[in-house]
Design an enzyme around this catalytic site. Structure first.
Site, PDB file in Angstrom:
ATOM      1  N   ARG A   1      -3.202   6.995   0.023  1.00 33.41           N
ATOM      2  CA  ARG A   1      -4.087   8.064  -0.416  1.00 33.41           C
ATOM      3  C   ARG A   1      -4.047   9.190   0.604  1.00 33.41           C
ATOM      4  NH1 ARG A   1      -9.896   5.787  -2.259  1.00 33.41           N
ATOM      5  NH2 ARG A   1     -10.512   7.629  -1.091  1.00 33.41           N
TER       6      ARG A   1
ATOM      7  N   ARG B   1     -23.951   8.767  -3.910  1.00 30.86           N
ATOM      8  CA  ARG B   1     -23.581   8.925  -2.500  1.00 30.86           C
ATOM      9  C   ARG B   1     -24.555   9.839  -1.762  1.00 30.86           C
ATOM     10  NH1 ARG B   1     -17.627   7.912  -3.261  1.00 30.86           N
ATOM     11  NH2 ARG B   1     -16.663   7.718  -1.232  1.00 30.86           N
TER      12      ARG B   1
ATOM     13  N   ARG C   1     -14.893  11.263   6.757  1.00 31.44           N
ATOM     14  CA  ARG C   1     -15.534  10.541   5.648  1.00 31.44           C
ATOM     15  C   ARG C   1     -16.623   9.604   6.165  1.00 31.44           C
ATOM     16  NH1 ARG C   1     -10.367   8.073   3.244  1.00 31.44           N
ATOM     17  NH2 ARG C   1     -11.723   6.954   1.813  1.00 31.44           N
TER      18      ARG C   1
ATOM     19  N   LYS D   1     -15.172  -1.812  -1.574  1.00 31.26           N
ATOM     20  CA  LYS D   1     -15.852  -1.643  -2.858  1.00 31.26           C
ATOM     21  C   LYS D   1     -14.867  -1.633  -4.026  1.00 31.26           C
ATOM     22  CE  LYS D   1     -17.925   2.278  -2.040  1.00 31.26           C
ATOM     23  NZ  LYS D   1     -17.265   2.577  -0.761  1.00 31.26           N
TER      24      LYS D   1
ATOM     25  N   ARG E   1      -4.394   1.300   4.462  1.00 31.05           N
ATOM     26  CA  ARG E   1      -4.579   0.948   3.053  1.00 31.05           C
ATOM     27  C   ARG E   1      -3.475   1.543   2.176  1.00 31.05           C
ATOM     28  NH1 ARG E   1     -10.240   2.297   0.154  1.00 31.05           N
ATOM     29  NH2 ARG E   1      -9.705   4.464   0.567  1.00 31.05           N
TER      30      ARG E   1
HETATM   31  P1  AMP Z   1     -13.673   7.218  -2.937  1.00 30.86           P
HETATM   32  O1  AMP Z   1     -12.450   6.889  -3.710  1.00 30.86           O
HETATM   33  O2  AMP Z   1     -14.916   6.619  -3.545  1.00 30.86           O
HETATM   34  O3  AMP Z   1     -13.527   6.891  -1.473  1.00 30.86           O
HETATM   35  O4  AMP Z   1     -13.880   8.803  -3.037  1.00 30.86           O
HETATM   36  C1  AMP Z   1     -12.895   9.696  -2.542  1.00 30.86           C
HETATM   37  C2  AMP Z   1     -13.491  11.079  -2.345  1.00 30.86           C
HETATM   38  O5  AMP Z   1     -13.989  11.580  -3.600  1.00 30.86           O
HETATM   39  C3  AMP Z   1     -14.681  11.143  -1.404  1.00 30.86           C
HETATM   40  O6  AMP Z   1     -14.306  11.223  -0.040  1.00 30.86           O
HETATM   41  C4  AMP Z   1     -15.374  12.436  -1.888  1.00 30.86           C
HETATM   42  O7  AMP Z   1     -14.680  13.579  -1.449  1.00 30.86           O
HETATM   43  C5  AMP Z   1     -15.172  12.333  -3.406  1.00 30.86           C
HETATM   44  N1  AMP Z   1     -16.289  11.613  -4.069  1.00 30.86           N
HETATM   45  C6  AMP Z   1     -16.190  10.480  -4.799  1.00 30.86           C
HETATM   46  N2  AMP Z   1     -17.378  10.107  -5.280  1.00 30.86           N
HETATM   47  C7  AMP Z   1     -18.275  11.026  -4.839  1.00 30.86           C
HETATM   48  C8  AMP Z   1     -19.683  11.182  -4.972  1.00 30.86           C
HETATM   49  N3  AMP Z   1     -20.422  10.312  -5.677  1.00 30.86           N
HETATM   50  N4  AMP Z   1     -20.260  12.251  -4.368  1.00 30.86           N
HETATM   51  C9  AMP Z   1     -19.539  13.148  -3.663  1.00 30.86           C
HETATM   52  N5  AMP Z   1     -18.216  13.050  -3.484  1.00 30.86           N
HETATM   53  C10 AMP Z   1     -17.572  11.997  -4.058  1.00 30.86           C
END
Ligand code: AMP
Length: 212
Positions: A160, A88, A171, A13, A127
């Site tokens: 990360r 989410r 996750r 994404k 990654r």
């Molecule tokens: P991402 O970079 O989108 O993979 O997000 C990294 C982490 O941020 C996720 O594993 C969650 O802990 C938190 N996070 C990001 N967006 C959301 C969301 N919309 N709802 C809940 N947690 C989020």
């Protein structure tokens, strides 16, 4: 035009969001990046979200709504938005619909980037992200430490904290329990694109699905 980009962690994404925001001239709303920034700056919201992000759990909806409110400005809506990593949960999807209708606009496209679990795990644990321009690289780009430099801007490539095998598994569980039901929630509105192809092919698939 407003677009929601759905998909599991590792579906690509973030990579595709960079192409789509440029192609359609949209503003990116990436909640993961918002949280990482808040955490690195040590803000109140960052402190509250930190343990959830580090352990691979979803941050509670109330904090997600707060971070969006903090980052999303009224003017951004004039340009059109690309939502990456939000919503989410079903609650978040409902809240987004409220925000969108309050702005007297609509979600034009909900796009799901589909990738199987084996590929997701392999991509996530391998990654790398440029610390400076945030460009994302797979294992092919970083075969030795000496090459761990961003080809686009020369920044340092970093891993990360939540891209380790244990957190990745958590996750994916969170994704299946809480995020996947959103596909049913949006139903026939969802456009599905095969995310297991090359980056260029996935971009083409997304543009073909979204149209002009
Ligand atoms: P991402 O970079 O989108 O993979 O997000 C990294 C982490 O941020 C996720 O594993 C969650 O802990 C938190 N996070 C990001 N967006 C959301 C969301 N919309 N709802 C809940 N947690 C989020």
């Amino acid at each position: 035009m407003n677009i929601i980009l759905l998909g599991a962690p590792g579906a690509g994404k973030g990579t595709q969001a960079a192409f789509l925001t440029e192609h359609y001239t949209l503003t990116l709303v990436g909640t993961g990046d918002m949280f990482r920034k808040a955490i690195s700056e040590g803000t109140d919201l960052g402190k509250k979200a930190d343990a959830y992000v580090q352990s691979g759990q979803l941050v509670p909806d109330a904090l997600v709504f707060d971070i969006i409110q903090e980052n999303l400005k009224i003017d951004d809506w004039h340009r059109g938005l690309l939502f990456d990593g939000f919503p989410r949960t079903i609650e978040q999807a409902k809240e987004l619909e409220k925000i969108v209708s309050a702005q007297k606009t609509v979600i034009d496209n909900v796009v799901f980037v589909s990738v199987n679990d084996e590929v997701l795990i392999d991509r996530l644990v391998n990654r790398w992200t440029c610390a400076k321009c945030k460009k994302i690289y797979g294992k092919q780009a970083v075969s030795t430490d000496a090459q761990a430099v961003c080809a686009a801007c020369g920044g340092t490539l970093t891993k990360r904290a939540d891209d380790n095998p244990e957190t990745v598994k958590k996750r994916l569980v969170e994704y299946k329990q809480k995020t996947e039901p959103i596909l049913d929630y949006f139903g026939s509105k969802v456009l599905r694109v095969d995310g297991s192809l090359t980056i260029e092919e996935v971009t083409k698939g997304l543009i073909a699905a979204i149209g002009n």
